[in-house]
Design a protein around this motif. Structure first.
Motif, PDB file in Angstrom:
ATOM      1  N   ARG A  98       0.841  -1.196   0.000  1.00  0.00           N
ATOM      2  CA  ARG A  98       0.000   0.000   0.000  1.00  0.00           C
ATOM      3  C   ARG A  98       0.877   1.248   0.000  1.00  0.00           C
ATOM      4  NH1 ARG A  98      -4.722  -1.556   4.483  1.00  0.00           N
ATOM      5  NH2 ARG A  98      -5.198  -3.634   3.649  1.00  0.00           N
TER       6      ARG A  98
ATOM      7  N   ALA B  29     -13.338   3.038   2.135  1.00  0.00           N
ATOM      8  CA  ALA B  29     -12.789   1.835   1.498  1.00  0.00           C
ATOM      9  C   ALA B  29     -13.855   0.773   1.230  1.00  0.00           C
ATOM     10  CB  ALA B  29     -11.676   1.250   2.358  1.00  0.00           C
TER      11      ALA B  29
ATOM     12  N   ARG C 202     -14.780   0.317  -2.372  1.00  0.00           N
ATOM     13  CA  ARG C 202     -13.759  -0.099  -3.332  1.00  0.00           C
ATOM     14  C   ARG C 202     -13.003  -1.344  -2.918  1.00  0.00           C
ATOM     15  NH1 ARG C 202     -14.746   5.060  -3.206  1.00  0.00           N
ATOM     16  NH2 ARG C 202     -14.424   6.418  -5.012  1.00  0.00           N
ATOM     17  N   ARG C 203     -13.004  -1.664  -1.647  1.00  0.00           N
ATOM     18  CA  ARG C 203     -12.185  -2.757  -1.145  1.00  0.00           C
ATOM     19  C   ARG C 203     -13.023  -3.747  -0.346  1.00  0.00           C
ATOM     20  NH1 ARG C 203      -9.452  -0.350  -4.276  1.00  0.00           N
ATOM     21  NH2 ARG C 203      -7.494   0.759  -3.910  1.00  0.00           N
TER      22      ARG C 203
ATOM     23  N   ARG D  53     -11.869  -7.079   1.226  1.00  0.00           N
ATOM     24  CA  ARG D  53     -11.125  -7.176   2.486  1.00  0.00           C
ATOM     25  C   ARG D  53     -12.002  -7.732   3.611  1.00  0.00           C
ATOM     26  NH1 ARG D  53      -8.223  -1.191   2.613  1.00  0.00           N
ATOM     27  NH2 ARG D  53      -6.738  -1.547   0.898  1.00  0.00           N
TER      28      ARG D  53
END
Length: 206
Positions: free
Chosen positions: A51, A109, A112-113, A116
């Motif tokens: 990251r 996030a 978009r993530r 996770r």
């Protein structure tokens, strides 16, 4: 020479601005997420988390935005980017940075993530659908109880300002109208006019 590894559109912008505001000598190295450079061995040798940001110093590499911002403030005390001589005010600044990192950025996030936190595609869509409300709630709290004005912590510009500016720049993409938060929007506009911010934005957008 400090080396900052950054990617446009990410929280690395906060560290980039802080370095410029501090008058630091540094090199800026772009990590191209569109080519998955953050997953390549060359970058993982710098930051195994894959990251940004990552700040390479003469004593090793630092990661995580609050840590990097604090390092910059302490390494360049003449820039007065943090109340280093006041334990309570310094802790209050850390509280602001921590909220941006652990709550607001995480809320963003989820759009978009999602992988996770869940494998199911329907769960990803549910997380995305919740992002506008979560981000609006976060900024309502900042606007109403945390933002002192005219800067994040009050009369003095600190490392909280580039971090707030960075995350506030994501509001539209998260489906939130920043006009709901006039103090935050005014801060964002004033930040964009600062010479150091303008220089960094020119680099990032190039």
């Amino acid at each position: 020479m400090l080396k900052l590894f950054y990617t446009p559109g990410t929280c690395s912008l906060a560290s980039h601005i802080a370095l410029a505001e501090a008058g630091a000598s540094y090199e800026a190295h772009r990590v191209d997420f569109s080519r998955a450079e953050q997953t390549k061995p060359e970058y993982l040798a710098i930051n195994p988390k894959g990251r940004v940001p990552a700040l390479v110093t003469d004593r090793g590499t630092l990661t995580e935005t609050p840590a990097i911002l604090t390092y910059i403030a302490q390494s360049f005390p003449d820039a007065r980017l943090a109340p280093l001589d006041d334990p309570f005010e310094f802790a209050r600044l850390q509280s602001f940075l921590s909220y941006l990192c652990s709550t607001v950025h995480v809320a963003h996030a989820h759009s978009r993530r999602g992988a996770r936190w869940a494998d199911d595609a329907a769960s990803h869509e549910a997380m995305k659908a919740k992002v506008p409300q979560n981000m609006a709630d976060c900024f309502a709290l900042i606007e109403g109880t945390m933002f002192a004005g005219p800067f994040a912590m009050g009369e003095t510009y600190t490392i909280a300002d580039p971090y707030l500016f960075t995350i506030a720049s994501w509001l539209e993409s998260d489906g939130v109208d920043p006009a709901q938060f006039p103090k935050i929007l005014d801060h964002r506009n004033r930040m964009a006019e600062r010479p150091a911010v303008a220089r960094v934005l020119d680099v990032v957008r190039a």
